[in-house]
Write a protein that holds these residues in place. Structure first.
Motif, short mmCIF file in Angstrom:
data_model
loop_
_atom_site.label_atom_id
_atom_site.label_comp_id
_atom_site.label_asym_id
_atom_site.label_seq_id
_atom_site.Cartn_x
_atom_site.Cartn_y
_atom_site.Cartn_z
N ASP A 12 1.20 -1.13 0.08
CA ASP A 12 -0.22 0.34 -0.05
C ASP A 12 1.27 1.19 -0.09
N THR A 34 1.70 -2.94 -7.97
CA THR A 34 0.94 -2.42 -7.44
C THR A 34 0.11 -3.11 -5.85
N ASN A 36 -3.21 -2.21 -5.10
CA ASN A 36 -4.83 -3.01 -4.67
C ASN A 36 -4.02 -4.49 -4.44
N PRO A 37 -4.99 -4.59 -3.38
CA PRO A 37 -4.72 -6.17 -3.14
C PRO A 37 -6.13 -7.00 -4.42
N ASN A 38 -7.30 -5.98 -4.46
CA ASN A 38 -7.94 -6.96 -5.56
C ASN A 38 -7.76 -6.84 -6.57
N GLU A 39 -6.85 -6.04 -7.45
CA GLU A 39 -5.97 -6.47 -8.87
C GLU A 39 -5.17 -7.76 -8.44
N SER A 42 -6.26 -10.54 -11.22
CA SER A 42 -5.98 -10.33 -12.81
C SER A 42 -5.33 -9.95 -13.13
N GLU A 67 -5.92 -8.92 6.58
CA GLU A 67 -5.85 -9.08 5.72
C GLU A 67 -4.49 -9.72 4.69
N TRP A 71 -5.75 -12.60 2.16
CA TRP A 71 -5.45 -12.30 0.64
C TRP A 71 -4.45 -14.15 0.64
N LYS A 74 -6.62 -16.07 -0.85
CA LYS A 74 -7.00 -16.16 -1.72
C LYS A 74 -5.41 -17.09 -2.80
#
Length: 458
Positions: A12, A34, A36-39, A42, A67, A71, A74
């Protein structure tokens, strides 16, 4: 040397992202960053990432590492073999232990030591490549096993005896119990053994066959138990034995009835203890196998004559499976003939070969002392020699029924002969009871009574 390895950094703090990118981009093939871990999903789907450097905290002021742990889970759901290095400003040993328990490869703290970071990344990249290679080899092995299974498919046919065999095989395959397969030469005992393995929970592991008849007694221990380098004159290299190689899979010992009493005792000890010692070594090697054995001999007679150990028989024969001879399989002979005609027609560039009615009758009336193997060779020979599309009786040159050698296994008991006649007639007429009764020269009620007497199910 060209840099290797693709690095993904998820952090971050933009200053740390820039710093790591500048530092690592000359050491590795590529660096992706990145905040942003949401990326992550993809990026993993579009790039072949070797190592993921994952921050443990993304929200301002967060220190729990929850967090990062979420991740990590995931990422491992997406790629179970992913190599993840956790990154945090707080060197909490409990976080490190928890992350590694959950599948992280390593754990580093901020600020990091540059040399140590480079060394760690290069080491785990090798680990990633090793995991990919292992997965590739496993997939390759699985495909090879599937191809082998296709080459050894059983043609079950529609006969009652083969249906009973199929049911027995499916039941036994679900267990790890030891199986002894008995039957005449050429009936397909090895195919039955492979089918048991294919249907078992060990099907993704190896199937190792040992033909006792092909092993010289002097090399039996070396082949079965392995040897160390220099254990004997020709032992130029270390070698694993069949028990070791078959570990987690199935070991099939063919023609076990040919084993000498001395070697039977060696085999019994290995099976009982589930461990062996390589020749020339005192180190104990444990193994986990499913044992299947086969023989064409009357094993009970060998036990009575003190030629086979009773205690070994107990170990190898929790379940006995009998493979019927071809002469008891009725019209399965024609189904097998069609299969071999197609197979060898393709092999020898003679497609669309057929048997005429007289040829079919000749095959059905022959005693087949060599069973399926003899039928296969007879069909192959006829395909090679014929110049016609239709095979006639003259294309098959084997002993007539009268010339066939007497088989000591054929029963002369009248009840057994009557049962066999009924089963053959039922199979021939595809269980049409009226036609079966007509062929046997009895009434339909009499056929019912006899089927009930011999417990033959329609």
């Amino acid at each position: 040397m060209q840099p290797v390895g693709n690095i993904l950094i998820v952090e971050d703090d933009p200053d740390i992202l820039v710093s790591l990118n500048l530092f690592l981009k000359n050491e590795f093939a590529s660096v992706t960053t990145t905040n942003n871990p949401n990326e992550i999903p993809s990026i993993l789907s579009s790039k072949d990432i070797s190592v993921i450097i994952l921050d443990m905290n993304f929200k301002p002021g967060a220190r729990s590492g929850e967090e990062g742990i979420a991740w990590l889970k995931k990422i491992l759901e997406i790629d179970a073999d992913a190599v993840v290095i956790m990154l945090t400003a707080y060197g909490d040993i409990n976080l490190a232990v928890n992350a590694i328990k959950l599948g992280a490869t390593d754990f580093i703290t901020k600020p990091w030591d540059n040399d140590k970071l480079i060394a760690t990344l290069k080491t785990v990249i090798k680990l990633r490549f090793s995991r990919k290679e292992l997965n590739y080899l496993k997939q390759k092995q699985k495909q090879i096993l599937q191809d082998i299974d296709r080459d050894y498919d059983i043609l079950w046919g529609r006969s009652l005896v083969m249906n009973e065999l199929r049911i027995a095989v499916s039941k036994v395959a679900q267990t790890d119990t030891s199986v002894l397969i008995v039957g005449e030469n050429g009936t397909g005992k090895d195919l039955v053994a492979r089918e048991i393995h294919r249907l078992s929970h060990r099907s993704n592991e190896v199937f190792i066959k040992v033909d006792i008849g092909s092993l010289n007694e002097n090399v039996f221990e070396s082949e079965m138990f392995g040897h160390t380098k220099g254990a004997f004159t020709d032992a130029k290299d270390e070698k694993a034995g069949r028990f070791e190689i078959a570990d987690k899979g199935t070991l099939f010992i063919d023609e076990i009835g040919n084993l000498s009493l001395y070697l039977q005792s060696k085999l019994l000890t290995a099976i009982q203890n589930r461990e062996i010692n390589r020749v020339g070594s005192n180190k104990t090697v444990h193994f986990d196998i499913r044992l299947i054995s086969a023989t064409n001999k009357d094993i009970q007679r060998l036990v009575k004559e003190n030629l086979f150990r009773q205690d070994l028989l107990y170990r190898i024969e929790t379940i006995r499976i009998v493979v019927p001879p071809l002469r008891d399989r009725g019209d399965d002979i024609l189904q097998l003939s069609d299969y071999f005609l197609e197979k060898y027609g393709i092999k020898y560039n003679k497609p669309q070969l057929k048997l005429n009615g007289d040829a079919q009758n000749k095959l059905l009336s022959y005693n087949w002392p060599g069973n399926v193997r003899e039928l296969q060779h007879a069909i192959e020979k006829s395909v090679i020699m014929t110049d016609q599309n239709i095979l006639k009786p003259s294309d098959f040159n084997f002993l007539t029924q009268k010339e066939s050698p007497v088989n000591s296994n054929i029963t002369l008991n009248l009840s057994d002969l009557e049962r066999q006649a009924i089963e053959l007639a039922l199979n021939k007429n595809r269980f049409n009871l009226s036609e079966t009764a007509k062929e046997l020269g009895i009434s339909r009620p009499t056929l019912y009574k006899k089927m009930e007497k011999y417990k033959i199910k329609p």
